[in-house]
Design a protein around this motif. Structure first.
Motif, PDB file in Angstrom:
ATOM      1  N   GLN A  13       0.820  -1.206   0.000  1.00 17.39           N
ATOM      2  CA  GLN A  13       0.000   0.000   0.000  1.00 17.39           C
ATOM      3  C   GLN A  13       0.860   1.265   0.000  1.00 17.39           C
ATOM      4  OE1 GLN A  13      -2.608   0.313   3.382  1.00 17.39           O
ATOM      5  NE2 GLN A  13      -3.715   2.077   2.588  1.00 17.39           N
ATOM      6  N   ALA A  14       1.885   1.305   0.833  1.00 17.96           N
ATOM      7  CA  ALA A  14       2.718   2.506   0.950  1.00 17.96           C
ATOM      8  C   ALA A  14       3.433   2.815  -0.358  1.00 17.96           C
ATOM      9  CB  ALA A  14       3.728   2.335   2.086  1.00 17.96           C
ATOM     10  N   GLU A  15       3.918   1.772  -1.033  1.00 22.06           N
ATOM     11  CA  GLU A  15       4.615   1.995  -2.302  1.00 22.06           C
ATOM     12  C   GLU A  15       3.647   2.479  -3.376  1.00 22.06           C
ATOM     13  OE1 GLU A  15       7.540  -0.295  -5.500  1.00 22.06           O
ATOM     14  OE2 GLU A  15       6.769  -1.356  -3.745  1.00 22.06           O
ATOM     15  N   LEU A  16       2.440   1.908  -3.386  1.00 24.99           N
ATOM     16  CA  LEU A  16       1.450   2.340  -4.365  1.00 24.99           C
ATOM     17  C   LEU A  16       1.076   3.802  -4.128  1.00 24.99           C
ATOM     18  CD1 LEU A  16      -0.342   1.577  -6.752  1.00 24.99           C
ATOM     19  CD2 LEU A  16      -2.079   0.807  -5.121  1.00 24.99           C
ATOM     20  N   LYS A  17       0.963   4.197  -2.854  1.00 23.01           N
ATOM     21  CA  LYS A  17       0.641   5.596  -2.566  1.00 23.01           C
ATOM     22  C   LYS A  17       1.754   6.515  -3.057  1.00 23.01           C
ATOM     23  CE  LYS A  17      -0.652   8.966   0.936  1.00 23.01           C
ATOM     24  NZ  LYS A  17      -1.107   9.239   2.312  1.00 23.01           N
ATOM     25  N   LYS A  18       3.007   6.120  -2.865  1.00 22.46           N
ATOM     26  CA  LYS A  18       4.131   6.936  -3.312  1.00 22.46           C
ATOM     27  C   LYS A  18       4.069   7.137  -4.825  1.00 22.46           C
ATOM     28  CE  LYS A  18       9.214   7.077  -3.164  1.00 22.46           C
ATOM     29  NZ  LYS A  18       9.491   7.023  -4.616  1.00 22.46           N
ATOM     30  N   ILE A  19       3.787   6.068  -5.556  1.00 17.94           N
ATOM     31  CA  ILE A  19       3.692   6.161  -7.014  1.00 17.94           C
ATOM     32  C   ILE A  19       2.532   7.072  -7.420  1.00 17.94           C
ATOM     33  CG2 ILE A  19       3.170   4.840  -9.119  1.00 17.94           C
ATOM     34  CD1 ILE A  19       4.619   2.458  -7.747  1.00 17.94           C
ATOM     35  N   ALA A  20       1.396   6.918  -6.731  1.00 19.24           N
ATOM     36  CA  ALA A  20       0.214   7.718  -7.057  1.00 19.24           C
ATOM     37  C   ALA A  20       0.454   9.198  -6.773  1.00 19.24           C
ATOM     38  CB  ALA A  20      -0.988   7.210  -6.266  1.00 19.24           C
ATOM     39  N   VAL A  21       1.044   9.504  -5.618  1.00 21.14           N
ATOM     40  CA  VAL A  21       1.298  10.906  -5.256  1.00 21.14           C
ATOM     41  C   VAL A  21       2.261  11.539  -6.252  1.00 21.14           C
ATOM     42  CG1 VAL A  21       2.377  12.414  -3.530  1.00 21.14           C
ATOM     43  CG2 VAL A  21       0.769  10.636  -2.811  1.00 21.14           C
ATOM     44  N   LEU A 320     -14.163  -5.751   2.969  1.00 20.75           N
ATOM     45  CA  LEU A 320     -13.330  -5.743   4.167  1.00 20.75           C
ATOM     46  C   LEU A 320     -12.412  -6.965   4.224  1.00 20.75           C
ATOM     47  CD1 LEU A 320     -15.913  -4.388   6.743  1.00 20.75           C
ATOM     48  CD2 LEU A 320     -13.830  -3.233   5.959  1.00 20.75           C
ATOM     49  N   VAL A 321     -12.881  -8.103   3.705  1.00 25.55           N
ATOM     50  CA  VAL A 321     -12.006  -9.282   3.578  1.00 25.55           C
ATOM     51  C   VAL A 321     -10.849  -8.963   2.634  1.00 25.55           C
ATOM     52  CG1 VAL A 321     -11.867 -11.635   2.672  1.00 25.55           C
ATOM     53  CG2 VAL A 321     -13.757 -10.994   4.167  1.00 25.55           C
ATOM     54  N   ALA A 322     -11.172  -8.312   1.500  1.00 27.28           N
ATOM     55  CA  ALA A 322     -10.133  -7.929   0.543  1.00 27.28           C
ATOM     56  C   ALA A 322      -9.141  -6.964   1.181  1.00 27.28           C
ATOM     57  CB  ALA A 322     -10.771  -7.297  -0.694  1.00 27.28           C
ATOM     58  N   LEU A 323      -9.638  -6.007   1.973  1.00 27.62           N
ATOM     59  CA  LEU A 323      -8.758  -5.047   2.646  1.00 27.62           C
ATOM     60  C   LEU A 323      -7.783  -5.757   3.574  1.00 27.62           C
ATOM     61  CD1 LEU A 323      -7.941  -2.169   3.509  1.00 27.62           C
ATOM     62  CD2 LEU A 323      -9.815  -2.243   5.170  1.00 27.62           C
ATOM     63  N   ARG A 324      -8.284  -6.669   4.406  1.00 29.49           N
ATOM     64  CA  ARG A 324      -7.404  -7.389   5.335  1.00 29.49           C
ATOM     65  C   ARG A 324      -6.359  -8.204   4.569  1.00 29.49           C
ATOM     66  NH1 ARG A 324     -12.360  -8.279   8.002  1.00 29.49           N
ATOM     67  NH2 ARG A 324     -12.488 -10.396   7.172  1.00 29.49           N
ATOM     68  N   HIS A 325      -6.782  -8.841   3.488  1.00 36.64           N
ATOM     69  CA  HIS A 325      -5.852  -9.641   2.685  1.00 36.64           C
ATOM     70  C   HIS A 325      -4.764  -8.763   2.083  1.00 36.64           C
ATOM     71  CE1 HIS A 325      -4.479 -12.822  -0.034  1.00 36.64           C
ATOM     72  NE2 HIS A 325      -4.445 -11.883  -0.975  1.00 36.64           N
ATOM     73  N   HIS A 326      -5.167  -7.630   1.528  1.00 40.57           N
ATOM     74  CA  HIS A 326      -4.189  -6.755   0.874  1.00 40.57           C
ATOM     75  C   HIS A 326      -3.263  -6.096   1.883  1.00 40.57           C
ATOM     76  CE1 HIS A 326      -7.220  -6.478  -2.651  1.00 40.57           C
ATOM     77  NE2 HIS A 326      -6.311  -7.414  -2.880  1.00 40.57           N
ATOM     78  N   LEU A 327      -3.751  -5.816   3.088  1.00 41.34           N
ATOM     79  CA  LEU A 327      -2.874  -5.274   4.120  1.00 41.34           C
ATOM     80  C   LEU A 327      -1.821  -6.304   4.532  1.00 41.34           C
ATOM     81  CD1 LEU A 327      -5.438  -3.391   6.417  1.00 41.34           C
ATOM     82  CD2 LEU A 327      -3.594  -2.346   5.080  1.00 41.34           C
ATOM     83  N   ALA A 328      -2.212  -7.549   4.572  1.00 43.61           N
ATOM     84  CA  ALA A 328      -1.301  -8.610   5.013  1.00 43.61           C
ATOM     85  C   ALA A 328      -0.351  -9.075   3.915  1.00 43.61           C
ATOM     86  CB  ALA A 328      -2.107  -9.801   5.538  1.00 43.61           C
ATOM     87  N   HIS A 329      -0.856  -9.100   2.681  1.00 36.81           N
ATOM     88  CA  HIS A 329      -0.091  -9.740   1.604  1.00 36.81           C
ATOM     89  C   HIS A 329       0.265  -8.818   0.443  1.00 36.81           C
ATOM     90  CE1 HIS A 329      -0.955 -13.541   3.582  1.00 36.81           C
ATOM     91  NE2 HIS A 329      -2.239 -13.239   3.588  1.00 36.81           N
ATOM     92  N   GLY A 330      -0.194  -7.577   0.476  1.00 29.48           N
ATOM     93  CA  GLY A 330       0.054  -6.677  -0.640  1.00 29.48           C
ATOM     94  C   GLY A 330      -0.982  -6.858  -1.736  1.00 29.48           C
ATOM     95  N   LEU A 331      -0.926  -5.945  -2.705  1.00 28.27           N
ATOM     96  CA  LEU A 331      -1.865  -5.963  -3.819  1.00 28.27           C
ATOM     97  C   LEU A 331      -1.257  -6.655  -5.020  1.00 28.27           C
ATOM     98  CD1 LEU A 331      -3.056  -2.283  -3.531  1.00 28.27           C
ATOM     99  CD2 LEU A 331      -4.660  -4.157  -3.864  1.00 28.27           C
ATOM    100  N   ASP A 332      -2.046  -7.471  -5.704  1.00 30.01           N
ATOM    101  CA  ASP A 332      -1.651  -8.002  -7.002  1.00 30.01           C
ATOM    102  C   ASP A 332      -2.128  -7.005  -8.051  1.00 30.01           C
ATOM    103  OD1 ASP A 332      -0.582 -10.350  -5.915  1.00 30.01           O
ATOM    104  OD2 ASP A 332      -2.562 -11.281  -5.858  1.00 30.01           O
ATOM    105  N   TYR A 333      -1.190  -6.224  -8.583  1.00 27.78           N
ATOM    106  CA  TYR A 333      -1.573  -5.102  -9.431  1.00 27.78           C
ATOM    107  C   TYR A 333      -1.158  -5.327 -10.870  1.00 27.78           C
ATOM    108  CZ  TYR A 333      -3.280  -0.353  -9.807  1.00 27.78           C
ATOM    109  OH  TYR A 333      -4.036   0.740 -10.100  1.00 27.78           O
ATOM    110  N   ASP A 334      -1.964  -4.805 -11.773  1.00 25.50           N
ATOM    111  CA  ASP A 334      -1.702  -4.928 -13.201  1.00 25.50           C
ATOM    112  C   ASP A 334      -0.376  -4.228 -13.543  1.00 25.50           C
ATOM    113  OD1 ASP A 334      -1.986  -3.568 -16.076  1.00 25.50           O
ATOM    114  OD2 ASP A 334      -3.211  -5.390 -16.068  1.00 25.50           O
TER     115      ASP A 334
END
Length: 344
Positions: A13-21, A320-334
């Motif tokens: 999440q933090a890296e994605l925010k950096k890229i977005a900002v 909310l299940v997706a949120l918990r998963h992505h917080l724990a394991h990161g996002l699978d992003y295109d």
């Protein structure tokens, strides 16, 4: 960041925010405003709502470059009453105005128990659920709504006059999961109709009407026509009520005064939003709300399911299940979208 396959990459999440900002800053948006926009869009991705996530920055950027969105707005807050304010967005990015309106609403609710903000001069502000979640995390109930580009005809009519106006509710649970409802007022999104067309499949008759207002099972005719509201005349009435709140009372555009971002991308949309928050901390003693919320959820979850593999859920649980998963394991992003965002 490790490669999973040729199409997806793992990103935190933090890296994605950096890229977005950084992408937003390259579009001329100041850092604190870019961070507010990124917070909303990244939360959409964390919930699995990728159609409204950081990939939207590129479409926002296209409109900024041709003057359709103002990258350097002068926001004006008009405090009408102690618990009511209007935010004039000066054609800013919608998520910026949404984040600022929510914060102001919660500030008023912290002091007076309730706060509401009307927003005008806005654009697409993302999904409602990120705002509802942010409010719930701080103990605020929320009701949020927006008008939208016209895609729906008045009930019984043959010409689009109102948008697929979304609305959402959030109820905080201090001892468990929040209740988060985010819904538009059409039976389905246009994306589902496009998908059916691409697969060569027909669609149910209650999804859309053709250009003459007649229900159709042909997705091509549906895309040239209009969406149908949920519940027929009832959904139509709700869509009108949302436009009254978000469009008429805010001073924004309403009905077909709203400009279509895809057909007139260089024109300000002047969308309107409505934010209402209630401070739940003063409604009962310590533990009171959490106990009631968990009992409420338990009653619903104890309902026997038609399909044992698909237990009964409440709105927001899947996200909310997706949120918990992505917080724990990161996002699978295109990977292609991520690279495009880095280079934008």
């Amino acid at each position: 960041m490790a490669m999973e396959d040729m199409r997806k990459v793992k990103i935190e999440q933090a890296e994605l925010k950096k890229i977005a900002v950084e992408a937003l800053e390259r579009l001329g948006i100041v850092t604190d405003e870019a961070e507010d926009v990124a917070d909303v869009l990244i939360m959409a991705d964390m919930f699995g709502i990728h159609t409204h996530g950081v990939a939207r920055i590129m479409s926002y950027g296209e409109r900024i470059e041709i003057g359709g969105i103002n990258a350097n707005p002068r926001l004006e807050l008009h405090q009408t009453y102690p618990t009511v304010a209007t935010l004039d967005g000066d054609n800013a990015l919608g998520p910026l105005l949404g984040k600022r309106a929510l914060s102001r609403s919660m500030k008023m609710a912290s002091e007076f128990g309730v706060g509401m903000v009307f927003v005008r001069g806005s654009n697409h502000f993302g999904p409602i659920m990120p705002y509802s979640f942010m409010a719930a995390e701080q103990g605020f109930m929320s009701f949020i709504a927006s008008n939208a580009t016209t895609t729906i005809a008045p009930y019984g009519g043959t010409s689009p006059k109102l948008g697929n106006n979304p609305l959402g509710f959030g109820f905080p649970n201090p001892r468990g999961e929040h209740f988060l409802l985010d819904m538009a007022l059409s039976t389905v999104a246009r994306a589902k109709i496009r998908s059916a067309r691409d697969r060569g499949e027909s669609i149910p008759l209650d999804w859309a009407v053709d250009a003459s207002g007649v229900p159709t099972s042909d997705p091509s005719e549906a895309l040239a026509g209009m969406l149908q509201t949920i519940g027929g005349h009832k959904g139509y009435g709700l869509a009108l009520a949302v436009d009254m709140l978000a469009g008429v009372l805010s001073g924004a555009a309403y009905l077909n005064h709203v400009k279509a971002w895809d057909k007139q991308p260089d024109q300000p949309q002047n969308l309107g939003h409505f934010f209402l928050t209630i401070n739940t901390k003063g409604l009962g003693g310590e533990g009171w709300l959490g106990e009631r919320m968990n009992d409420f959820f338990d009653i619903i979850h104890d309902t026997p399911a038609i399909d044992d593999e698909r237990p009964v859920q409440l709105p927001g649980e899947r996200e909310l299940v997706a949120l918990r998963h992505h917080l724990a394991h990161g996002l699978d992003y295109d990977a292609h979208q991520l690279n495009a965002l880095r280079a934008y």
